[in-house]
Design a protein around this motif. Structure first.
Motif, PDB file in Angstrom:
ATOM      1  N   ASP A  53       4.567  15.754   0.079  1.00 23.39           N
ATOM      2  CA  ASP A  53       5.543  14.659   0.026  1.00 23.39           C
ATOM      3  C   ASP A  53       4.834  13.329  -0.268  1.00 23.39           C
ATOM      4  O   ASP A  53       5.294  12.533  -1.098  1.00 23.39           O
ATOM      5  CB  ASP A  53       6.256  14.624   1.385  1.00 23.39           C
ATOM      6  N   ILE A  54       3.686  13.117   0.370  1.00 24.38           N
ATOM      7  CA  ILE A  54       2.937  11.877   0.182  1.00 24.38           C
ATOM      8  C   ILE A  54       2.399  11.783  -1.252  1.00 24.38           C
ATOM      9  O   ILE A  54       2.506  10.742  -1.905  1.00 24.38           O
ATOM     10  CB  ILE A  54       1.797  11.783   1.230  1.00 24.38           C
ATOM     11  N   VAL A  55       1.865  12.896  -1.743  1.00 23.16           N
ATOM     12  CA  VAL A  55       1.314  12.909  -3.101  1.00 23.16           C
ATOM     13  C   VAL A  55       2.434  12.645  -4.122  1.00 23.16           C
ATOM     14  O   VAL A  55       2.277  11.851  -5.054  1.00 23.16           O
ATOM     15  CB  VAL A  55       0.594  14.260  -3.387  1.00 23.16           C
ATOM     16  N   GLN A  56       3.587  13.279  -3.886  1.00 23.34           N
ATOM     17  CA  GLN A  56       4.724  13.082  -4.803  1.00 23.34           C
ATOM     18  C   GLN A  56       5.210  11.628  -4.768  1.00 23.34           C
ATOM     19  O   GLN A  56       5.450  11.000  -5.805  1.00 23.34           O
ATOM     20  CB  GLN A  56       5.859  14.029  -4.394  1.00 23.34           C
ATOM     21  N   ARG A  57       5.304  11.071  -3.554  1.00 24.27           N
ATOM     22  CA  ARG A  57       5.802   9.694  -3.447  1.00 24.27           C
ATOM     23  C   ARG A  57       4.782   8.695  -4.013  1.00 24.27           C
ATOM     24  O   ARG A  57       5.159   7.724  -4.657  1.00 24.27           O
ATOM     25  CB  ARG A  57       6.145   9.348  -1.991  1.00 24.27           C
ATOM     26  N   GLY A 112       0.833  -1.193   0.000  1.00 20.00           N
ATOM     27  CA  GLY A 112       0.000   0.000   0.000  1.00 20.00           C
ATOM     28  C   GLY A 112       0.861   1.235   0.000  1.00 20.00           C
ATOM     29  O   GLY A 112       2.084   1.153   0.142  1.00 20.00           O
ATOM     30  N   PRO A 113       0.222   2.407  -0.156  1.00 20.23           N
ATOM     31  CA  PRO A 113       0.974   3.660  -0.229  1.00 20.23           C
ATOM     32  C   PRO A 113       1.518   4.080   1.133  1.00 20.23           C
ATOM     33  O   PRO A 113       1.127   3.526   2.169  1.00 20.23           O
ATOM     34  CB  PRO A 113      -0.083   4.657  -0.728  1.00 20.23           C
ATOM     35  N   ALA A 114       2.404   5.090   1.108  1.00 19.42           N
ATOM     36  CA  ALA A 114       3.005   5.612   2.338  1.00 19.42           C
ATOM     37  C   ALA A 114       1.921   6.115   3.279  1.00 19.42           C
ATOM     38  O   ALA A 114       1.002   6.810   2.856  1.00 19.42           O
ATOM     39  CB  ALA A 114       3.959   6.758   1.996  1.00 19.42           C
ATOM     40  N   GLY A 115       2.031   5.754   4.566  1.00 12.83           N
ATOM     41  CA  GLY A 115       1.133   6.304   5.577  1.00 12.83           C
ATOM     42  C   GLY A 115      -0.219   5.626   5.690  1.00 12.83           C
ATOM     43  O   GLY A 115      -1.097   6.115   6.402  1.00 12.83           O
ATOM     44  N   ALA A 116      -0.409   4.495   5.040  1.00 12.25           N
ATOM     45  CA  ALA A 116      -1.704   3.802   5.119  1.00 12.25           C
ATOM     46  C   ALA A 116      -1.850   3.040   6.437  1.00 12.25           C
ATOM     47  O   ALA A 116      -2.926   2.530   6.747  1.00 12.25           O
ATOM     48  CB  ALA A 116      -1.882   2.860   3.940  1.00 12.25           C
ATOM     49  N   ASP A 170       5.865   6.179  -6.841  1.00  7.97           N
ATOM     50  CA  ASP A 170       5.796   4.741  -6.564  1.00  7.97           C
ATOM     51  C   ASP A 170       4.837   4.025  -7.519  1.00  7.97           C
ATOM     52  O   ASP A 170       5.046   2.864  -7.854  1.00  7.97           O
ATOM     53  CB  ASP A 170       5.366   4.484  -5.105  1.00  7.97           C
ATOM     54  N   SER A 171       3.771   4.724  -7.948  1.00  9.57           N
ATOM     55  CA  SER A 171       2.826   4.015  -8.826  1.00  9.57           C
ATOM     56  C   SER A 171       3.099   4.206 -10.311  1.00  9.57           C
ATOM     57  O   SER A 171       2.493   3.524 -11.124  1.00  9.57           O
ATOM     58  CB  SER A 171       1.374   4.350  -8.490  1.00  9.57           C
ATOM     59  N   ALA A 217      14.813   7.265  -0.893  1.00  7.76           N
ATOM     60  CA  ALA A 217      14.362   5.870  -1.012  1.00  7.76           C
ATOM     61  C   ALA A 217      13.427   5.728  -2.205  1.00  7.76           C
ATOM     62  O   ALA A 217      13.539   4.786  -3.007  1.00  7.76           O
ATOM     63  CB  ALA A 217      13.647   5.443   0.264  1.00  7.76           C
ATOM     64  N   SER A 218      12.516   6.674  -2.330  1.00  2.00           N
ATOM     65  CA  SER A 218      11.564   6.630  -3.437  1.00  2.00           C
ATOM     66  C   SER A 218      12.321   6.729  -4.767  1.00  2.00           C
ATOM     67  O   SER A 218      12.027   6.013  -5.719  1.00  2.00           O
ATOM     68  CB  SER A 218      10.559   7.775  -3.277  1.00  2.00           C
TER      69      SER A 218
END
Ligand code: DC
Length: 223
Positions: free
Chosen positions: A175-179, A10-14, A183-184, A98-99
């Motif tokens: 940051d979350i939206v960018q990652r 899943g995405p970061a922070g889920a 990632d996807s 990391a991303s």
């Protein structure tokens, strides 16, 4: 002996890491946080003065990266050579590095067998982005854990503040939206739900409710 493997993507922070930790404690499995491996590689590049976006430079220096995981009472620690970098990898800079490095196939290949070997030798719950799709396609349980970007940013803000690193909500959300995008949209092993994974959206669930839902999914599949 066959070991039970649970794949959480899943995405970061889920909530992957806090929920996986709770499951590992309840079941006595080890918890493997694969993001920590990519973070360690990203941190290595930053410390070596290598631009994490520079594919050639990153891949050329992989030979010098000695990353290992050690488990103390089921708790994972990540090492670069002999240094425990479990805390150093948690900064926003290490997240972004990391991303960036995770998009390069040689980096993913480099970390692949490390993840596979741990799963082959332990009952484990492993979280990441491509665990159910690439690393452990035969895992007995696969869950795709998600939540809205805003919910995830709120949670991450709280976590960072608790760790003494208060960060503005807008920065964390950006940051979350960018990652998520990185990632996807990468060509190799992008973040996506495996066909046979169960979707669990935790946007409207508190921690206990999310854990109960996750444990139900696991109990249905692992006797
Ligand atoms: O889960 P995390 O935020 O610690 O992961 C850090 C980065 O590593 C994330 O941006 C994507 C990458 N990652 C990956 O590509 N594959 C994994 N299995 C785990 C993490």
């Amino acid at each position: 002996m066959a070991f039970v493997n649970i794949a959480i993507d899943g995405p970061a922070g889920a909530g992957k890491s806090s929920l996986s930790k709770a499951v590992s404690a309840a079941l006595g499995y080890i918890y493997v946080d694969t993001g920590a491996l990519y973070r360690a590689v990203g941190l290595f590049m930053l410390r070596s003065g290598i631009d994490p976006k520079d594919a050639d430079a990153v891949c050329a220096s992989l030979g010098g990266v000695r990353v290992t995981l050690r488990f103390v009472d089921g708790q994972q620690r990540v090492f670069l050579a002999d240094e425990d970098v479990s805390d150093a990898i948690r900064t926003p800079e290490a997240s972004m590095a990391a991303s960036d490095v995770s998009a390069f196939p040689p980096v993913r290949d480099f970390l692949f067998s490390l993840q596979r070997d741990i799963a082959a030798a332990n009952n484990c719950i492993m979280d990441g982005r491509d665990i159910g799709t690439v690393v452990l396609p035969d895992a007995q349980v696969k869950v795709f854990l998600t939540a809205s970007a805003e919910t995830r940013a709120e949670r991450r803000c709280k976590e960072l503040a608790e760790k003494g690193m208060p960060t503005p909500f807008e920065d964390v959300l950006a940051d979350i939206v960018q990652r998520d995008y990185n990632d996807s949209h990468r060509a190799i092993a992008p973040l996506r739900q495996a066909d046979d994974a169960v979707l669990l959206d935790t946007s409207d669930l508190d921690f206990d409710a999310a854990l109960a839902a996750l444990m139900d999914i696991i109990k249905e599949r692992v006797q």
